[in-house]
Structure formats: C-alpha cells, structure tokens
Design an enzyme around this catalytic site. Structure first.
Site, mmCIF file in Angstrom:
data_model
loop_
_atom_site.group_PDB
_atom_site.id
_atom_site.type_symbol
_atom_site.label_atom_id
_atom_site.label_comp_id
_atom_site.label_asym_id
_atom_site.label_seq_id
_atom_site.Cartn_x
_atom_site.Cartn_y
_atom_site.Cartn_z
ATOM 1 N N VAL A 133 3.070 7.776 44.216
ATOM 2 C CA VAL A 133 3.819 7.601 42.961
ATOM 3 C C VAL A 133 2.884 7.789 41.755
ATOM 4 O O VAL A 133 3.268 7.538 40.616
ATOM 5 C CB VAL A 133 4.502 6.206 42.934
ATOM 6 N N ASP A 134 1.651 8.268 42.047
ATOM 7 C CA ASP A 134 0.737 8.569 40.933
ATOM 8 C C ASP A 134 0.882 10.044 40.564
ATOM 9 O O ASP A 134 1.571 10.800 41.262
ATOM 10 C CB ASP A 134 -0.721 8.220 41.328
ATOM 11 N N CYS B 177 16.396 -2.907 28.591
ATOM 12 C CA CYS B 177 16.996 -1.593 28.345
ATOM 13 C C CYS B 177 17.629 -1.563 26.951
ATOM 14 O O CYS B 177 18.382 -2.488 26.596
ATOM 15 C CB CYS B 177 18.069 -1.330 29.405
ATOM 16 N N ASN C 239 -7.654 12.574 58.205
ATOM 17 C CA ASN C 239 -7.572 11.129 58.034
ATOM 18 C C ASN C 239 -8.805 10.505 58.698
ATOM 19 O O ASN C 239 -9.153 10.912 59.801
ATOM 20 C CB ASN C 239 -6.285 10.617 58.726
ATOM 21 N N PRO C 240 -9.453 9.510 58.041
ATOM 22 C CA PRO C 240 -10.612 8.880 58.705
ATOM 23 C C PRO C 240 -10.208 7.938 59.835
ATOM 24 O O PRO C 240 -11.019 7.577 60.679
ATOM 25 C CB PRO C 240 -11.291 8.100 57.568
ATOM 26 N N HIS D 223 8.839 9.653 46.880
ATOM 27 C CA HIS D 223 9.027 8.232 46.578
ATOM 28 C C HIS D 223 8.959 7.926 45.087
ATOM 29 O O HIS D 223 8.665 6.798 44.697
ATOM 30 C CB HIS D 223 7.971 7.405 47.345
ATOM 31 N N GLY E 269 -4.038 11.876 54.582
ATOM 32 C CA GLY E 269 -4.135 10.546 53.971
ATOM 33 C C GLY E 269 -2.880 9.721 54.066
ATOM 34 O O GLY E 269 -2.529 8.983 53.133
ATOM 35 N N THR E 270 -2.174 9.833 55.199
ATOM 36 C CA THR E 270 -1.003 8.979 55.373
ATOM 37 C C THR E 270 -1.015 8.350 56.762
ATOM 38 O O THR E 270 -1.380 8.981 57.736
ATOM 39 C CB THR E 270 0.326 9.754 55.151
HETATM 40 C C1 BV8 Z 1 15.207 4.809 53.642
HETATM 41 C C2 BV8 Z 1 7.110 3.730 46.732
HETATM 42 C C3 BV8 Z 1 17.499 5.105 54.067
HETATM 43 C C4 BV8 Z 1 6.997 2.356 46.198
HETATM 44 C C5 BV8 Z 1 7.173 3.567 49.156
HETATM 45 C C6 BV8 Z 1 12.426 0.347 61.083
HETATM 46 C C7 BV8 Z 1 11.983 1.479 61.744
HETATM 47 C C8 BV8 Z 1 11.874 2.692 61.074
HETATM 48 C C9 BV8 Z 1 12.205 2.785 59.720
HETATM 49 C C10 BV8 Z 1 12.640 1.658 59.092
HETATM 50 C C11 BV8 Z 1 12.754 0.446 59.752
HETATM 51 N N1 BV8 Z 1 13.191 -0.465 58.857
HETATM 52 C C12 BV8 Z 1 13.366 0.131 57.654
HETATM 53 C C13 BV8 Z 1 13.041 1.414 57.801
HETATM 54 C C14 BV8 Z 1 13.085 2.437 56.758
HETATM 55 C C15 BV8 Z 1 11.879 2.277 55.845
HETATM 56 C C16 BV8 Z 1 10.587 2.410 56.633
HETATM 57 O O1 BV8 Z 1 10.190 3.487 57.010
HETATM 58 N N2 BV8 Z 1 9.920 1.273 56.855
HETATM 59 C C17 BV8 Z 1 8.677 1.294 57.608
HETATM 60 C C18 BV8 Z 1 7.645 0.429 56.892
HETATM 61 C C19 BV8 Z 1 8.964 0.782 59.011
HETATM 62 N N3 BV8 Z 1 11.995 3.368 54.922
HETATM 63 C C20 BV8 Z 1 12.737 3.196 53.817
HETATM 64 O O2 BV8 Z 1 13.237 2.154 53.472
HETATM 65 C C21 BV8 Z 1 12.931 4.463 52.991
HETATM 66 N N4 BV8 Z 1 14.315 4.609 52.674
HETATM 67 O O3 BV8 Z 1 14.949 4.779 54.824
HETATM 68 O O4 BV8 Z 1 16.456 5.048 53.132
HETATM 69 C C22 BV8 Z 1 18.024 3.711 54.138
HETATM 70 C C23 BV8 Z 1 18.731 3.250 53.050
HETATM 71 C C24 BV8 Z 1 19.268 1.975 53.125
HETATM 72 C C25 BV8 Z 1 19.051 1.172 54.249
HETATM 73 C C26 BV8 Z 1 18.268 1.640 55.331
HETATM 74 C C27 BV8 Z 1 17.740 2.924 55.263
HETATM 75 C C28 BV8 Z 1 12.168 4.359 51.683
HETATM 76 C C29 BV8 Z 1 10.693 4.409 51.963
HETATM 77 C C30 BV8 Z 1 9.930 4.513 50.643
HETATM 78 C C31 BV8 Z 1 9.277 3.187 50.323
HETATM 79 N N5 BV8 Z 1 8.446 3.348 49.133
HETATM 80 N N6 BV8 Z 1 6.477 3.767 48.040
HETATM 81 C C32 BV8 Z 1 5.572 2.010 45.898
HETATM 82 O O5 BV8 Z 1 4.684 2.868 45.991
HETATM 83 O O6 BV8 Z 1 5.347 0.845 45.539
HETATM 84 S S1 BV8 Z 1 6.393 3.661 50.624
HETATM 85 C C33 BV8 Z 1 4.711 3.439 50.478
HETATM 86 O O7 BV8 Z 1 4.152 3.376 51.787
HETATM 87 C C34 BV8 Z 1 4.020 4.609 49.869
HETATM 88 O O8 BV8 Z 1 4.731 5.303 48.913
HETATM 89 C C35 BV8 Z 1 3.742 5.497 51.035
HETATM 90 O O9 BV8 Z 1 4.659 6.515 51.056
HETATM 91 C C36 BV8 Z 1 4.113 4.683 52.214
HETATM 92 C C37 BV8 Z 1 3.175 4.920 53.364
HETATM 93 O O10 BV8 Z 1 1.931 4.654 52.934
HETATM 94 P P1 BV8 Z 1 0.785 5.778 53.061
HETATM 95 O O11 BV8 Z 1 0.911 6.710 51.932
HETATM 96 O O12 BV8 Z 1 0.769 6.402 54.413
HETATM 97 O O13 BV8 Z 1 -0.439 4.849 52.830
HETATM 98 P P2 BV8 Z 1 -1.055 3.818 53.861
HETATM 99 O O14 BV8 Z 1 -1.827 2.814 53.073
HETATM 100 O O15 BV8 Z 1 -0.024 3.362 54.831
HETATM 101 O O16 BV8 Z 1 -2.060 4.733 54.676
HETATM 102 C C38 BV8 Z 1 -3.158 5.316 53.992
HETATM 103 C C39 BV8 Z 1 -3.776 6.282 54.963
HETATM 104 O O17 BV8 Z 1 -4.821 6.957 54.295
HETATM 105 C C40 BV8 Z 1 -4.386 5.597 56.182
HETATM 106 O O18 BV8 Z 1 -3.984 6.316 57.353
HETATM 107 C C41 BV8 Z 1 -5.895 5.721 55.942
HETATM 108 O O19 BV8 Z 1 -6.601 5.874 57.165
HETATM 109 C C42 BV8 Z 1 -5.945 6.995 55.143
HETATM 110 N N7 BV8 Z 1 -7.109 7.124 54.260
HETATM 111 C C43 BV8 Z 1 -7.829 6.136 53.652
HETATM 112 N N8 BV8 Z 1 -8.815 6.704 52.908
HETATM 113 C C44 BV8 Z 1 -8.701 8.057 53.066
HETATM 114 C C45 BV8 Z 1 -7.613 8.326 53.908
HETATM 115 N N9 BV8 Z 1 -7.241 9.569 54.259
HETATM 116 C C46 BV8 Z 1 -7.978 10.590 53.763
HETATM 117 N N10 BV8 Z 1 -9.029 10.417 52.934
HETATM 118 C C47 BV8 Z 1 -9.422 9.172 52.571
HETATM 119 N N11 BV8 Z 1 -10.479 9.015 51.761
#
Ligand code: BV8
Length: 254
Positions: free
Chosen positions: A102-103, A154, A220-221, A118, A194-195
């Site tokens: 979101v950046d 608002c 990814n690390p 997102h 990076g996800t």
């Molecule tokens: C939806 C915005 C339909 C806000 C975000 C059960 C099972 C499956 C799915 C679900 C479930 N229960 C609910 C769900 C659906 C849910 C979901 O997936 N939940 C997960 C947690 C289980 N999804 C939703 O709700 C989505 N909507 O499904 O709509 C619906 C509608 C109504 C009712 C039901 C369903 C909406 C999802 C969007 C949420 N918003 N962000 C904000 O930013 O505050 S998500 C948020 O986490 C981020 O935006 C990002 O997208 C997401 C994942 O994070 P990552 O980006 O992957 O970051 P993370 O920290 O996890 O990992 C970082 C990685 O980088 C690591 O792997 C690390 O090793 C690596 N790294 C570190 N340093 C480096 C690096 N890589 C490279 N270089 C480096 N230097």
C-alpha cells in the site's frame, strides 16, 4: 547465480508479471507484516488492525497505526530492488507489475501502471460515504509507536475518514483484480518477490500462472508455501538479487 538459459528466457519473453509483497519494501526500512514486529505490532495483530471491525472498534488506534505507516513511507526511499524492477522494463517486451503493498515506492522508483491489489496509504476516503479525503501536504509528526490519532471527519457527510486500503474480509478492487488475472492468463513468466504467499486471493496468482504453464520465479530470503512449486527459487534479499539480475541481462545484451 543466473544461467544463460534463464537470462535468455527472460529476454525472449513476450510478457512477464511481477508480484511483490512487503519484502520488496523491507530494505527501505518499512516493516513487513510477519517479520519481527516493532511498535504496535508487538501488541496488536495486524489482521485485527487491518480490518473494518478493528477500525470501528477503535478508530483512533487504527488511524494512528496507518498514519505511523504513512509517515514511514513518506520518509522512506525506494531501494535497489524497486529501482531494478523499474529497470527490468527496459529488457523485457512487456512487464506487468502487481503489488500487494500500500506504499508508493514502486511508483517513486519509476515503475508505471502499478496494479495495487490492496489499495494505497495515499488514498483515504470516508468510511460512510466513500468521498475521497485529501491529506494536507505536511508529513505528520507521529510518535514512533504510532499512538492513537482521531481520524479526520468527512466534509460531505461528517463520517470518519478511513485508510484507502483493502482490509481483511473486504473485496479487492474489481478492476485491479481483473487486470491481474488478465496479465496472468497472458504471461510467460511470473516473479513472486518478497511475499509470504499467505494472503488470498493475491497468493492464488502464482498458482494460476503455474497451471497455465508459465515459469514461476521466487525471490525471498525465507521459506514460503511456494518453495515446492516454483521453477526457480532465489534465496536472498530483493535489493541484492534484482540488481544482479538486471546487470546480468545488461551484460548479455551488450
Ligand atoms: C477477500 C492492506 C473476499 C491493508 C492487506 C482462510 C483461508 C484462506 C483465506 C482466508 C481465510 N480467512 C479469510 C481469508 C481471506 C483473507 C486471507 O487471505 N487471510 C489470510 C491471512 C488467511 N483475505 C482477505 O480477506 C482478502 N479479501 O478474501 O475478499 C471475501 C470478502 C468477504 C468475506 C470473505 C472473503 C483481503 C486481503 C487483503 C488484506 N489487506 N493489506 C494493510 O496493508 O494494512 S494484506 C497484507 O498482508 C499486505 O497487504 C500483504 O498483501 C499481505 C501479505 O503480506 P506480505 O506482503 O506477503 O508480507 P509478509 O510480511 O507476510 O511477508 C513478507 C515476506 O517478505 C516474507 O516472506 C519475508 O521472508 C520476505 N522478505 C523480507 N525481507 C525481504 C523479503 N523478501 C525479499 N527481500 C527482502 N529484503
């Protein structure tokens, strides 16, 4: 690190999709969701803060958290990984960049037409009537831990302003998701960078690419659920691997 076959496959690709997550911004100093958390994240679950229920339960806590994150982004710079992704466009016929972040660091690194699955920290709107809200120019002075800040009201309906992001339980913007799906259906290769590949439906995109027969490359690390499925897995930091990839492509074509 990169075989000639791999590099040549990128140079000859018609269309490459790049999917990024919080890890691409880590080297800009932006904390990821799941790495060691600081500040609020030690005390609160991001999945609760990043939800409409969390906001309604404590608007000033959630708004303060997002203003803290927005301040981090406003004072951060794109890193070598963002810059390399922008440079890749010069070596591949067509690149579609999809981010979960979101950046605006990809845009500030020079990438164009970034698909934000997102939403964005920079597009707040009214929680009640969805009227866009325009931030004043100055960078807010936020306590390091992102303390409580009352959200603005608002001007149209007096409702509370919310961040312009997609919260857990909310639908993704239809146009963004459709563009992402269309790109996957057309691509020769997908980079997942990076996800943690845990959040859906974004995490479905690499699987969709694999089913289509596209090559999937991960950077990814750490370990992710994609490890066993990808064709190429580069373990390391995006800010190191991506510049090395662009240099290898440049050396090959020169
Ligand atoms: C939806 C915005 C339909 C806000 C975000 C059960 C099972 C499956 C799915 C679900 C479930 N229960 C609910 C769900 C659906 C849910 C979901 O997936 N939940 C997960 C947690 C289980 N999804 C939703 O709700 C989505 N909507 O499904 O709509 C619906 C509608 C109504 C009712 C039901 C369903 C909406 C999802 C969007 C949420 N918003 N962000 C904000 O930013 O505050 S998500 C948020 O986490 C981020 O935006 C990002 O997208 C997401 C994942 O994070 P990552 O980006 O992957 O970051 P993370 O920290 O996890 O990992 C970082 C990685 O980088 C690591 O792997 C690390 O090793 C690596 N790294 C570190 N340093 C480096 C690096 N890589 C490279 N270089 C480096 N230097």
């Amino acid at each position: 690190m990169f075989s000639n076959d791999f590099l040549l496959s990128l140079l000859s690709a018609k269309h490459i999709v790049i999917l990024t997550g919080a890890g691409i911004s880590a080297e800009s100093g932006i904390a990821t969701f799941r790495d060691a958390q600081t500040g609020l994240w030690e005390r609160y679950d991001p999945a609760v803060l990043a939800s409409a229920d969390g906001y309604l339960a404590d608007k000033s806590l959630v708004w303060g958290w997002y203003e803290w994150r927005r301040t981090q982004v406003l004072t951060a710079q794109p890193n070598a990984g963002h810059l390399a992704i922008a440079e890749l466009a010069g070596y591949v016929a067509r690149v579609t960049l999809i981010t979960q972040n979101v950046d605006d660091l990809h845009e500030r690194a020079g990438s164009r037409s970034v698909i934000h699955l997102h939403g964005s920290l920079h597009q707040p709107r009214c929680f009640q009537c969805a009227e866009p809200y325009v931030f004043a120019n100055e960078i807010p002075t936020i306590a390091p831990a992102g303390e409580r800040i009352e959200p603005p009201s608002c001007k149209c309906c007096g409702g509370s302003i919310r961040p312009g992001v997609v919260w857990f339980g909310e639908m993704l913007p239809e146009a963004a998701w459709q563009s992402a799906e269309d790109a996957i259906l057309d691509c020769d290769a997908l980079f997942s960078i990076g996800t943690s590949s845990l959040v859906r439906p974004a995490a479905n995109l690499p699987d969709m690419a694999i089913i289509r027969g596209a090559k999937v490359i991960q950077i990814n690390p750490g370990p992710t659920p994609l490890d066993a499925k990808v064709h190429y897995n580069f373990t390391g930091k995006a800010g190191e691997i991506l510049p090395a990839l662009v240099k290898a492509l440049a050396d090959l074509v020169s």
